[in-house]
Write a protein that holds these residues in place. Sequence first.
Motif, PDB file in Angstrom:
ATOM      1  N   ARG A  37      69.602  54.959  61.275  1.00 31.69           N
ATOM      2  CA  ARG A  37      70.001  53.639  60.809  1.00 31.69           C
ATOM      3  C   ARG A  37      70.031  52.671  61.981  1.00 31.69           C
ATOM      4  O   ARG A  37      70.114  53.085  63.142  1.00 31.69           O
ATOM      5  N   THR A  38      69.984  51.402  61.674  1.00 36.33           N
ATOM      6  CA  THR A  38      70.175  50.391  62.711  1.00 36.33           C
ATOM      7  C   THR A  38      71.671  50.261  62.971  1.00 36.33           C
ATOM      8  O   THR A  38      72.442  50.031  62.035  1.00 36.33           O
ATOM      9  N   VAL A  75      74.015  55.562  64.310  1.00 34.11           N
ATOM     10  CA  VAL A  75      72.625  55.635  63.870  1.00 34.11           C
ATOM     11  C   VAL A  75      72.371  56.815  62.928  1.00 34.11           C
ATOM     12  O   VAL A  75      71.360  56.845  62.224  1.00 34.11           O
ATOM     13  N   SER A  76      73.268  57.798  62.917  1.00 31.87           N
ATOM     14  CA  SER A  76      73.107  58.940  62.017  1.00 31.87           C
ATOM     15  C   SER A  76      74.469  59.549  61.725  1.00 31.87           C
ATOM     16  O   SER A  76      75.420  59.392  62.500  1.00 31.87           O
ATOM     17  N   PHE A  77      74.579  60.257  60.598  1.00 31.81           N
ATOM     18  CA  PHE A  77      75.833  60.921  60.263  1.00 31.81           C
ATOM     19  C   PHE A  77      75.590  62.010  59.223  1.00 31.81           C
ATOM     20  O   PHE A  77      74.554  62.064  58.559  1.00 31.81           O
ATOM     21  N   ALA A  78      76.580  62.894  59.113  1.00 30.98           N
ATOM     22  CA  ALA A  78      76.595  63.902  58.048  1.00 30.98           C
ATOM     23  C   ALA A  78      78.054  64.147  57.704  1.00 30.98           C
ATOM     24  O   ALA A  78      78.922  64.141  58.582  1.00 30.98           O
ATOM     25  N   TYR A 125      76.136  57.926  67.926  1.00 37.19           N
ATOM     26  CA  TYR A 125      75.978  56.552  68.384  1.00 37.19           C
ATOM     27  C   TYR A 125      75.073  56.494  69.613  1.00 37.19           C
ATOM     28  O   TYR A 125      74.896  57.490  70.313  1.00 37.19           O
ATOM     29  N   ARG A 126      74.526  55.333  69.882  1.00 38.51           N
ATOM     30  CA  ARG A 126      73.703  55.132  71.069  1.00 38.51           C
ATOM     31  C   ARG A 126      74.558  54.924  72.312  1.00 38.51           C
ATOM     32  O   ARG A 126      75.656  54.370  72.230  1.00 38.51           O
ATOM     33  N   GLY A 127      74.042  55.335  73.445  1.00 40.21           N
ATOM     34  CA  GLY A 127      74.678  55.059  74.730  1.00 40.21           C
ATOM     35  C   GLY A 127      76.125  55.496  74.806  1.00 40.21           C
ATOM     36  O   GLY A 127      76.473  56.631  74.498  1.00 40.21           O
ATOM     37  N   THR A 128      76.984  54.576  75.233  1.00 45.24           N
ATOM     38  CA  THR A 128      78.409  54.865  75.398  1.00 45.24           C
ATOM     39  C   THR A 128      79.244  54.356  74.218  1.00 45.24           C
ATOM     40  O   THR A 128      80.465  54.279  74.312  1.00 45.24           O
TER      41      THR A 128
END
Length: 244
Positions: free
Chosen positions: A85-86, A114-117, A137-140
């Motif tokens: 996801r964005t 950006v992703s989950f379950a 999540y991206r980065g930090t």
Amino acid sequence: MRLPSRALKVLAAATLPLALAACSSGSSHTSDSPTAAAKPAKAKDPNAGLLTGTQLKKTLAPASSLTSGFAADPSLTRDTGDTYRTPATKSAAKPNCAALGATAWVDLTGIEGVSFAQSSYIDKNTSAELDQEIDVYRGTTSADVMKALAKVVAACPSYTDSDTHTKVTVTGRSTSGLGDDAYTITLTDSAWESGTTLIATRVGTAVVSVLSTDGSDNGAASAKKLTQQVVASLKGQAGTASTA
């Protein structure tokens, strides 16, 4: 997985006139030497190495690892599949405090990964509930989520239970010994037989969140056990490397 970008080196093979070669004998080419233009490097994929929903689903604790009596609730079992996801950040200034008692309560931070379950289990005999979710999540950004949880609790010292119309008291505290860092939230209400325990734990770029109403201790022991199971499964997986 997309390979790292590499700039292509282009070597110029132009032959200099003899007269020029004689005048500049022993000198190196300058920046004015004719060279082919280098191709621009490809932009790095911001999701490179991050776990997808499909991978996260396999990391969740299976029903066989839970106390006998719990069965999956298919309506609350979902993931983002093989796509990302964005990411988005929304204002969490006025959180819906009552959502602390529901699945996906970590979304109250206003930060979307950006992703989950996620999956949910219900004990049909006691109506106890066990929920688990992993968000990546991206980065930090995962560290920002943990900080935001404390702000949610500060903004939600209490809320009204829609079923009993009574006051639910909300308390939160940092918790050691689980993942890179962890935060525990406890919900109590005099009208309930037992309270609810929520635990969020960061493992690199991922945040594991669980909810438990199982047990006379406000679900504390079962929430910790479920968290430990998911964290142990998640550690060592690609895409959860340290964000430091």
